[in-house]
Design an enzyme around this catalytic site. Structure first.
Site, PDB file in Angstrom:
ATOM      1  N   GLU A   1      15.660  30.148 -18.089  1.00  0.00           N
ATOM      2  CA  GLU A   1      16.073  31.459 -17.578  1.00  0.00           C
ATOM      3  C   GLU A   1      15.981  32.536 -18.651  1.00  0.00           C
ATOM      4  O   GLU A   1      15.458  33.622 -18.402  1.00  0.00           O
ATOM      5  CB  GLU A   1      17.523  31.416 -17.073  1.00  0.00           C
ATOM      6  CG  GLU A   1      17.782  30.408 -15.988  1.00  0.00           C
ATOM      7  CD  GLU A   1      18.319  29.086 -16.514  1.00  0.00           C
ATOM      8  OE1 GLU A   1      19.213  28.518 -15.865  1.00  0.00           O
ATOM      9  OE2 GLU A   1      17.845  28.607 -17.569  1.00  0.00           O
TER      10      GLU A   1
ATOM     11  N   CYS B   1      23.203  31.607 -19.598  1.00  0.00           N
ATOM     12  CA  CYS B   1      22.148  32.168 -18.758  1.00  0.00           C
ATOM     13  C   CYS B   1      22.720  33.064 -17.667  1.00  0.00           C
ATOM     14  O   CYS B   1      22.139  34.106 -17.344  1.00  0.00           O
ATOM     15  CB  CYS B   1      21.307  31.049 -18.164  1.00  0.00           C
ATOM     16  SG  CYS B   1      20.359  30.161 -19.418  1.00  0.00           S
TER      17      CYS B   1
END
Length: 159
Positions: A58, A89
């Protein structure tokens, strides 16, 4: 209402990123950032090969999308990710103002968008739409296969 076929198409691209990770003996997690039905950035997990705790799929995809679009706000974009984001993330998703996160499989060990924690429930300045379960079996199955094969080879995952 979300378009299931569209979501599955972009999740399948994230799955391809995850499969590339698996070939490199990385935990198979893939992510793609999409804007106007066009992939802006795609990445897979790179923690082992890069020896970098922040090299999550991510974060790498978000960073590449920011560079591609010339700014840190990813307004109008969506993130498709095969595994529920961790707290780090999830923080980057919120900070980058991503309006939507489409998740393949929940992460009962580190998921921070609803499984063990929910960063979106905090009184933060941005709350993305979160969609779970797109190609869930394929995403979860790839992770199960990766760890099963490691156990069968007698390898313990590094902690």
């Amino acid at each position: 209402m979300r378009d299931k076929v569209r979501d599955e198409y972009f999740m399948s691209l994230a799955l391809e990123e995850a499969k590339r990770c698996m070939e490199l003996d990385e935990v198979p997690v893939g992510a793609v950032v999409v804007r106007d039905d066009r992939v802006i950035a795609a990445s897979g997990n790179g923690r082992e090969s890069l020896k970098d705790a922040t090299a999550h799929a991510e974060l790498s995809a978000i960073s590449a999308a920011c560079r591609s679009l010339g700014g840190w706000r990813l307004v109008g974009c969506e993130l498709f990710v095969t595994l529920e984001p961790c707290p780090m993330c999830a923080g980057a998703i919120i900070n980058s103002r991503l309006p939507a996160v489409i998740i393949g499989a929940a992460d009962p060990k580190a998921g921070a968008m609803g499984s063990i924690a929910d960063m979106c429930a905090l009184p933060l300045n941005h709350k993305p739409e979160v969609v779970f379960g797109v190609l869930e079996e394929e995403c979860a199955g790839l992770l199960r296969r990766f760890f099963r094969e490691k156990r069968e080879r007698g390898e313990r995952w590094k902690k």
